[in-house]
Design a protein around this motif. Structure first.
Motif, PDB file in Angstrom:
ATOM      1  N   MET A  19       0.852  -1.169   0.000  1.00 47.81           N
ATOM      2  CA  MET A  19       0.000   0.000   0.000  1.00 47.81           C
ATOM      3  C   MET A  19       0.899   1.233   0.000  1.00 47.81           C
ATOM      4  O   MET A  19       1.917   1.260   0.683  1.00 47.81           O
ATOM      5  CB  MET A  19      -0.876  -0.019   1.247  1.00 47.81           C
ATOM      6  CG  MET A  19      -1.861   1.088   1.304  1.00 47.81           C
ATOM      7  SD  MET A  19      -2.969   0.844   2.696  1.00 47.81           S
ATOM      8  CE  MET A  19      -3.117   2.512   3.187  1.00 47.81           C
ATOM      9  N   CYS A  20       0.483   2.244  -0.763  1.00 41.83           N
ATOM     10  CA  CYS A  20       1.298   3.453  -0.858  1.00 41.83           C
ATOM     11  C   CYS A  20       0.400   4.681  -0.750  1.00 41.83           C
ATOM     12  O   CYS A  20      -0.271   5.051  -1.709  1.00 41.83           O
ATOM     13  CB  CYS A  20       2.066   3.472  -2.170  1.00 41.83           C
ATOM     14  SG  CYS A  20       3.197   4.866  -2.325  1.00 41.83           S
ATOM     15  N   PRO A  21       0.367   5.313   0.434  1.00 36.27           N
ATOM     16  CA  PRO A  21      -0.381   6.567   0.577  1.00 36.27           C
ATOM     17  C   PRO A  21       0.330   7.681  -0.180  1.00 36.27           C
ATOM     18  O   PRO A  21       1.555   7.764  -0.155  1.00 36.27           O
ATOM     19  CB  PRO A  21      -0.352   6.844   2.082  1.00 36.27           C
ATOM     20  CG  PRO A  21       0.123   5.588   2.716  1.00 36.27           C
ATOM     21  CD  PRO A  21       0.933   4.868   1.694  1.00 36.27           C
ATOM     22  N   VAL A  22      -0.441   8.528  -0.859  1.00 35.78           N
ATOM     23  CA  VAL A  22       0.139   9.641  -1.601  1.00 35.78           C
ATOM     24  C   VAL A  22      -0.579  10.931  -1.261  1.00 35.78           C
ATOM     25  O   VAL A  22      -1.763  10.927  -0.926  1.00 35.78           O
ATOM     26  CB  VAL A  22       0.089   9.406  -3.135  1.00 35.78           C
ATOM     27  CG1 VAL A  22       0.939   8.212  -3.522  1.00 35.78           C
ATOM     28  CG2 VAL A  22      -1.327   9.227  -3.620  1.00 35.78           C
ATOM     29  N   ALA A  76       4.077  -8.199  -6.646  1.00 33.12           N
ATOM     30  CA  ALA A  76       2.977  -7.779  -5.778  1.00 33.12           C
ATOM     31  C   ALA A  76       2.124  -6.735  -6.494  1.00 33.12           C
ATOM     32  O   ALA A  76       2.443  -6.302  -7.593  1.00 33.12           O
ATOM     33  CB  ALA A  76       3.534  -7.202  -4.485  1.00 33.12           C
ATOM     34  N   GLU A  77       1.068  -6.347  -5.847  1.00 34.56           N
ATOM     35  CA  GLU A  77       0.234  -5.271  -6.365  1.00 34.56           C
ATOM     36  C   GLU A  77       0.270  -4.111  -5.381  1.00 34.56           C
ATOM     37  O   GLU A  77       0.656  -4.280  -4.223  1.00 34.56           O
ATOM     38  CB  GLU A  77      -1.201  -5.742  -6.578  1.00 34.56           C
ATOM     39  CG  GLU A  77      -1.900  -6.192  -5.318  1.00 34.56           C
ATOM     40  CD  GLU A  77      -3.288  -6.739  -5.596  1.00 34.56           C
ATOM     41  OE1 GLU A  77      -4.261  -6.110  -5.115  1.00 34.56           O
ATOM     42  OE2 GLU A  77      -3.387  -7.767  -6.271  1.00 34.56           O
ATOM     43  N   ASP A 112       0.638  -6.123   3.258  1.00 31.96           N
ATOM     44  CA  ASP A 112       1.899  -6.668   3.751  1.00 31.96           C
ATOM     45  C   ASP A 112       2.878  -5.577   4.148  1.00 31.96           C
ATOM     46  O   ASP A 112       3.766  -5.796   4.964  1.00 31.96           O
ATOM     47  CB  ASP A 112       2.557  -7.536   2.667  1.00 31.96           C
ATOM     48  CG  ASP A 112       1.722  -8.761   2.340  1.00 31.96           C
ATOM     49  OD1 ASP A 112       1.217  -9.407   3.268  1.00 31.96           O
ATOM     50  OD2 ASP A 112       1.570  -9.056   1.138  1.00 31.96           O
ATOM     51  N   LEU A 113       2.723  -4.393   3.526  1.00 30.63           N
ATOM     52  CA  LEU A 113       3.665  -3.310   3.751  1.00 30.63           C
ATOM     53  C   LEU A 113       3.017  -1.980   3.362  1.00 30.63           C
ATOM     54  O   LEU A 113       2.271  -1.923   2.394  1.00 30.63           O
ATOM     55  CB  LEU A 113       4.920  -3.523   2.878  1.00 30.63           C
ATOM     56  CG  LEU A 113       6.006  -2.462   2.901  1.00 30.63           C
ATOM     57  CD1 LEU A 113       6.703  -2.424   4.262  1.00 30.63           C
ATOM     58  CD2 LEU A 113       7.036  -2.736   1.794  1.00 30.63           C
ATOM     59  N   PRO A 151       4.301  -3.855   8.663  1.00 30.95           N
ATOM     60  CA  PRO A 151       5.507  -3.019   8.563  1.00 30.95           C
ATOM     61  C   PRO A 151       5.248  -1.746   7.745  1.00 30.95           C
ATOM     62  O   PRO A 151       4.429  -1.741   6.829  1.00 30.95           O
ATOM     63  CB  PRO A 151       6.516  -3.926   7.838  1.00 30.95           C
ATOM     64  CG  PRO A 151       6.008  -5.298   8.034  1.00 30.95           C
ATOM     65  CD  PRO A 151       4.522  -5.203   8.139  1.00 30.95           C
ATOM     66  N   VAL A 152       5.970  -0.681   8.115  1.00 25.78           N
ATOM     67  CA  VAL A 152       5.874   0.593   7.412  1.00 25.78           C
ATOM     68  C   VAL A 152       7.282   1.001   7.004  1.00 25.78           C
ATOM     69  O   VAL A 152       8.175   1.127   7.834  1.00 25.78           O
ATOM     70  CB  VAL A 152       5.256   1.688   8.315  1.00 25.78           C
ATOM     71  CG1 VAL A 152       5.158   3.018   7.550  1.00 25.78           C
ATOM     72  CG2 VAL A 152       3.894   1.262   8.847  1.00 25.78           C
ATOM     73  N   LEU A 153       7.453   1.210   5.688  1.00 24.37           N
ATOM     74  CA  LEU A 153       8.716   1.703   5.168  1.00 24.37           C
ATOM     75  C   LEU A 153       8.543   3.180   4.885  1.00 24.37           C
ATOM     76  O   LEU A 153       7.714   3.560   4.060  1.00 24.37           O
ATOM     77  CB  LEU A 153       9.086   0.955   3.873  1.00 24.37           C
ATOM     78  CG  LEU A 153      10.316   1.467   3.112  1.00 24.37           C
ATOM     79  CD1 LEU A 153      11.568   1.334   3.965  1.00 24.37           C
ATOM     80  CD2 LEU A 153      10.465   0.706   1.802  1.00 24.37           C
TER      81      LEU A 153
END
Length: 146
Positions: A1-4, A26-27, A107-108, A138-140
């Motif tokens: 997941m990618c918040p923008v 992955a997606e 997952d991330l 987890p958070v990158l």
């Protein structure tokens, strides 16, 4: 997941998220949260009744604009490289990110931090910090200094 948030830092985080997703087959779920306008009058600021009536329309337009901006991000940074979905919600960004990650069993989370510190960081807060503290996955974080 990618918040923008459609900023340079979130573009950089998206680039990293795409590379990771490609590597791991992955997606990505792109996500944007719009802070809700609080129509409650405060001592220092009062909305006129006319403006209060326009809040739903304004929020709807903001959501529509965010969907269009997401389509541009997908077209320019992701399209055909990996599977991608996008979501736009109205709500507290940190809480919304954590909730969607839980709902989607992410997952991330890959997200930008604007690198604010000191007084600036204190007054503006940090969505990334709140997400790191409360996410169950987890958070990158990708640090970006302004």
């Amino acid at each position: 997941m990618c918040p923008v948030d459609f900023s340079e830092p979130s573009d950089a985080a998206l680039k990293s998220a795409v590379e990771l997703a490609e590597h791991f087959s992955a997606e990505i779920i792109l996500f944007h949260a719009i802070n809700e306008i609080d129509p409650t009058p405060s001592p220092s600021y009062t909305l006129t009744h006319h403006l209060m009536d326009q809040i739903p329309q304004i929020m709807g337009q903001m959501k529509e604009n965010a969907h269009k901006a997401m389509q541009d991000l997908i077209k320019n940074h992701v399209e055909k490289r990996i599977p991608v979905d996008h979501r736009v919600v109205i709500g507290d960004p940190a809480k919304s990110i954590v909730q969607l990650a839980e709902d989607e069993q992410a997952d991330l989370i890959v997200m930008a931090t604007h690198g604010r510190s000191g007084i600036k960081g204190l007054f503006f807060g940090s969505v990334a910090e709140k997400v790191v503290r409360s996410a169950t996955c987890p958070v990158l974080t990708m640090r970006y200094n302004e």
